[in-house]
Write a protein that holds these residues in place. Structure first.
Motif, PDB file in Angstrom:
ATOM      1  N   VAL A   1      84.892  20.678   8.727  1.00  0.00           N
ATOM      2  CA  VAL A   1      85.008  20.408  10.163  1.00  0.00           C
ATOM      3  C   VAL A   1      83.665  19.969  10.730  1.00  0.00           C
ATOM      4  N   THR A   2      82.623  20.727  10.377  1.00  0.00           N
ATOM      5  CA  THR A   2      81.354  20.533  11.085  1.00  0.00           C
ATOM      6  C   THR A   2      80.515  19.383  10.530  1.00  0.00           C
TER       7      THR A   2
ATOM      8  N   LEU B   1      78.459  28.677   3.924  1.00  0.00           N
ATOM      9  CA  LEU B   1      79.116  29.718   3.141  1.00  0.00           C
ATOM     10  C   LEU B   1      80.439  30.159   3.754  1.00  0.00           C
ATOM     11  N   SER B   2      80.664  29.798   4.992  1.00  0.00           N
ATOM     12  CA  SER B   2      81.894  30.265   5.640  1.00  0.00           C
ATOM     13  C   SER B   2      83.056  29.322   5.354  1.00  0.00           C
ATOM     14  N   GLY B   3      82.749  28.135   4.880  1.00  0.00           N
ATOM     15  CA  GLY B   3      83.824  27.166   4.616  1.00  0.00           C
ATOM     16  C   GLY B   3      84.105  26.260   5.798  1.00  0.00           C
ATOM     17  N   ASN B   4      83.212  26.233   6.781  1.00  0.00           N
ATOM     18  CA  ASN B   4      83.486  25.396   7.953  1.00  0.00           C
ATOM     19  C   ASN B   4      83.022  23.951   7.760  1.00  0.00           C
TER      20      ASN B   4
ATOM     21  N   ARG C   1      68.067  27.906  13.798  1.00  0.00           N
ATOM     22  CA  ARG C   1      69.054  28.993  13.794  1.00  0.00           C
ATOM     23  C   ARG C   1      70.444  28.382  13.861  1.00  0.00           C
ATOM     24  N   ASN C   2      71.483  29.225  13.829  1.00  0.00           N
ATOM     25  CA  ASN C   2      72.849  28.695  13.892  1.00  0.00           C
ATOM     26  C   ASN C   2      73.007  27.761  15.077  1.00  0.00           C
ATOM     27  N   MET C   3      73.610  26.615  14.832  1.00  0.00           N
ATOM     28  CA  MET C   3      73.726  25.607  15.895  1.00  0.00           C
ATOM     29  C   MET C   3      75.112  24.979  15.879  1.00  0.00           C
ATOM     30  N   SER C   4      75.421  24.321  16.987  1.00  0.00           N
ATOM     31  CA  SER C   4      76.618  23.481  17.034  1.00  0.00           C
ATOM     32  C   SER C   4      76.252  22.145  16.388  1.00  0.00           C
TER      33      SER C   4
ATOM     34  N   VAL D   1      75.699  25.902  10.573  1.00  0.00           N
ATOM     35  CA  VAL D   1      76.474  25.419  11.718  1.00  0.00           C
ATOM     36  C   VAL D   1      77.521  26.463  12.112  1.00  0.00           C
ATOM     37  N   GLY D   2      77.705  26.603  13.396  1.00  0.00           N
ATOM     38  CA  GLY D   2      78.739  27.504  13.910  1.00  0.00           C
ATOM     39  C   GLY D   2      78.370  28.957  13.675  1.00  0.00           C
ATOM     40  N   MET D   3      79.387  29.749  13.308  1.00  0.00           N
ATOM     41  CA  MET D   3      79.210  31.200  13.218  1.00  0.00           C
ATOM     42  C   MET D   3      78.818  31.658  11.806  1.00  0.00           C
ATOM     43  N   ASP D   4      78.760  30.734  10.885  1.00  0.00           N
ATOM     44  CA  ASP D   4      78.445  31.050   9.486  1.00  0.00           C
ATOM     45  C   ASP D   4      77.149  31.859   9.427  1.00  0.00           C
ATOM     46  N   ALA D   5      77.225  33.059   8.862  1.00  0.00           N
ATOM     47  CA  ALA D   5      76.135  34.003   9.093  1.00  0.00           C
ATOM     48  C   ALA D   5      75.271  34.314   7.872  1.00  0.00           C
TER      49      ALA D   5
END
Lengths: 555, 128
Positions: B70-71, B64-67, B40-43, B13-17
């Motif tokens: 929120v998401t 992995l980004s820690g979001n 793929r990465n999604m909202s 989710v989001g920008m987590d790459a």
């Protein structure tokens, strides 16, 4: 797979056959992490045509196997470049000052996910990741805050702007910052990561530029620096990240060199001379678990790059042939289980980097598998470097493992395998085509799966993960990213109200024109950031003009 | 390989790459007979829309980004709002233990941490 066969009739072969107790070995076969068969021991028989003068040379002399400088760490110790970046520019600025005050010799500025991908902190898809994994930067004003009190003309600053889409605007802001402080950009020293594979193949994200445009932007930065910012390293080809995504050592180096070759070809196509730009290309490699394989990888990298530049591109001067590289210890080798064990792991990784002749090193924090490093873990990582530099005495002799039958054999084997891998990439049509058709994605994914399988079948042991486990581990302190989104958003709102909107629009139109004409984007983007156009406003134009691309995820 | 017949959407989710874990788990589930949709990465909204459209039984979020704090709650809220909360959410990746409990409280079915054996994930889903 070619195995080293001891020469028949040689002392080693005979001894192995008649005397070596194979039945007493612990395993049926011993392999390096990338799958190179390893023998019980090595002798001169394993280096049948070895010509020390040709294959090794002297330190600082072609083919640079022994190191790119004659004195190596006797002359100058490697730069201790610890990554730092989280939350807002103000908070990260404090961490830089802390690391510098404790003896770090360079800054390694890591940016949050939206900044890397070219999005402003108020983009709806970016919101949840603002300030995570790095520092949030939206405009030139943020750069002022980030580098407040840091002497840009003296400090060596690495901007870990992984992807070209983020590198172009953020580096443009850095150049504009220097100009506003009255520092000639000719004096700036540092590095931008600027690797198109990180945008398209390795760390995949949303709204990705097509590979050929991402690659174009990276070459724009190189071309601009060669002409205007001569002491800057405009690209750091990030084999490190290829490895973290799953590649093995051979693939890591093969993809790295293929990427280097593509850059050289493109810049020559743009009319630059090899001697002019090749000295500015730099590389970034991983230090993973297999100690000797990693050392062999660094040594083979220098020899291969020297050969490629000499034979393929007819480079003349020594600077164009030197493989300069930064090393970061492998985050993917660290474990969330018993995290303090990672201090020992990272120290071994760091030692391999140094025995392999790295120019600069980052040692990972022990909590890397859990969170962004806390202050305590960042300091232990820095201290681990200082212990290597000042206590182990490994710095006193250049290429201390040179001449070891084993290390030389492994270096030769690594070189051969990487050359074969380069051949495979060429068959795909070079690195840009190999990314565009999904070959690189599949290669890396297959290796990542094989690595995981080796752990799950216990063919590979990982302490705390599949052996020597403990129940009920005590919790470790976790770093919490400070709340950043709302602050960055309100700064953006305020900036957009205050700046000269007409000047911004005009500058952005020039960016659009440069995109359409496929000109070098740097001059137009530098002008745009000076009007306080934001990062996202600039990269939106790239995406509008060139489209976006769905990376071919392998399954 | 026996077909489990279960469908799962695996995405970030989001920008987590960082995709390594997501791809490893997706391949392992595929090999175990799950029908895997790799997004793929999604909202969060796109995650829910894709999950509904693909008629999956599970959504697997790699973080992995820690979001995730929120998401992931947003995904669960949207599933409820669309009366699609029969689709269960699992999370894997770098999730600190304090976050793990919060996610479970939000209705996440299970959280798998770093270094997790893929067989544990397969067994867990198969037992549901």
């Amino acid at each position: 797979m070619p195995e080293h066969k001891p020469s028949p009739g040689g002392h080693k072969g005979a001894w192995l056959q008649s005397c070596y107790p194979f039945q007493l070995e612990r395993k049926r076969q011993f392999l390096s992490l990338s799958g190179i068969p390893l023998q019980p021991f090595y002798t001169q028989d394993d280096l049948p045509h070895f010509d020390g003068q040709k294959e090794l040379g002297f330190p600082g002399e072609p083919p640079y196997t022994r190191g790119i400088h004659p004195t190596m760490y006797r002359g100058r110790l490697w730069t201790m470049r610890q990554l730092a970046g989280f939350g807002s520019p103000e908070e990260t600025n404090q961490r830089y000052k802390l690391l510098l005050s404790h003896g770090a010799t360079g800054i390694n500025s890591v940016f949050d996910y939206p900044t890397l991908r070219g999005f402003d902190s108020d983009h709806p898809d970016a919101e949840a990741d603002v300030g995570r994994g790095g520092v949030a930067v939206d405009s030139l004003e943020d750069l002022h805050l980030l580098f407040e009190g840091i002497p840009l003309d003296k400090a060596s600053v690495s901007l870990v702007t992984c992807q070209p889409v983020g590198t172009v605007p953020v580096f443009a802001m850095y150049l504009a910052l220097a100009e506003q402080r009255g520092i000639p950009v000719e004096l700036l020293q540092g590095t931008t990561q600027n690797d198109f594979l990180l945008e398209t193949a390795v760390t995949i994200g949303m709204h990705t530029l097509p590979p050929q445009y991402s690659f174009k932007l990276s070459c724009d930065v190189i071309e601009y620096c060669v002409k205007h910012v001569p002491r800057w390293n405009p690209i750091s080809i990030a084999g490190y990240n290829y490895r973290e995504a799953g590649a093995n050592a051979v693939q890591e180096l093969g993809l790295c060199l293929a990427h280097g070759i593509a850059c050289v070809e493109e810049l020559v196509r743009r009319g630059l001379a090899v001697e002019e730009f090749a000295p500015r290309l730099s590389f970034f490699l991983n230090a993973h678990n297999d100690f000797f394989e990693e050392i062999a990888k660094y040594r083979a990298a220098r020899r291969l790059w020297c050969r490629i530049m000499t034979e393929r591109f007819q480079a003349q001067g020594p600077k164009a042939k030197k493989f300069r590289f930064h090393v970061q210890t492998a985050g993917s080798a660290l474990t969330a289980q018993q995290p303090l064990n990672n201090i020992a792991r990272a120290a071994y990784h760091g030692l391999a980097a140094v025995l392999g002749g790295a120019q600069s090193v980052h040692i990972d924090g022990y909590d890397e598998a859990l969170c962004t490093p806390t202050e305590a873990s960042a300091l232990i990582a820095l201290r681990t470097q200082q212990i290597l530099q000042h206590e182990t005495n490994v710095t006193s002799t250049v290429d201390p493992l040179g001449g070891s039958y084993f290390v030389e054999s492994l270096t030769n084997e690594m070189e051969q395998r990487v050359e074969d891998y380069l051949g495979k990439i060429e068959k795909q049509g070079g690195i840009v085509a190999a990314v565009a058709n999904g070959w690189v994605h599949a290669e890396i994914a297959d290796s990542a799966v094989a690595y995981q399988r080796a752990i799950e079948t216990e063919e590979m042991l990982v302490v705390g993960v599949n052996c020597f486990k403990v129940e009920d581990e005590p919790p470790v302190e976790i770093f919490c990213s400070p709340e950043t989104g709302p602050r960055q958003k309100s700064k953006l709102r305020e900036l957009r109200n205050r700046r000269d909107g007409a000047a911004v629009q005009l500058a952005l139109e020039n960016v659009r024109l440069a995109c359409r004409r496929l000109e070098n984007l740097m001059p137009a983007v530098i002008q745009a950031v000076k009007t306080y156009a934001t990062e996202g406003e600039i990269t939106d134009i790239f995406r509008q003009e060139w489209g976006v691309w769905d990376p071919p995820l392998p399954l | 390989m026996a077909k489990s017949g279960k469908r799962i959407l695996i995405t970030k989710v989001g920008m987590d790459a960082h995709w390594r874990g997501a791809i490893i788990v997706a391949k392992a589930l595929c090999d175990a007979g799950f029908e895997v949709v790799l997004g793929r990465n999604m909202s969060p909204a796109a995650v829910v829309a894709t999950a509904v459209q693909e008629a999956v039984d599970y959504i697997g979020i790699s973080s992995l980004s820690g979001n995730h704090l929120v998401t992931v709650p947003r995904i669960i809220e949207l599933l409820m709002r669309q009366q699609a909360d029969d689709i269960k959410v699992i999370v894997g990746g770098i999730v600190p233990s304090a976050d793990r409990q919060k996610l479970l409280d939000h209705g996440v079915l299970e959280v798998f941490g770093p270094g997790q054996d893929t067989r544990t994930i397969i067994e867990f889903l198969a037992s549901q």
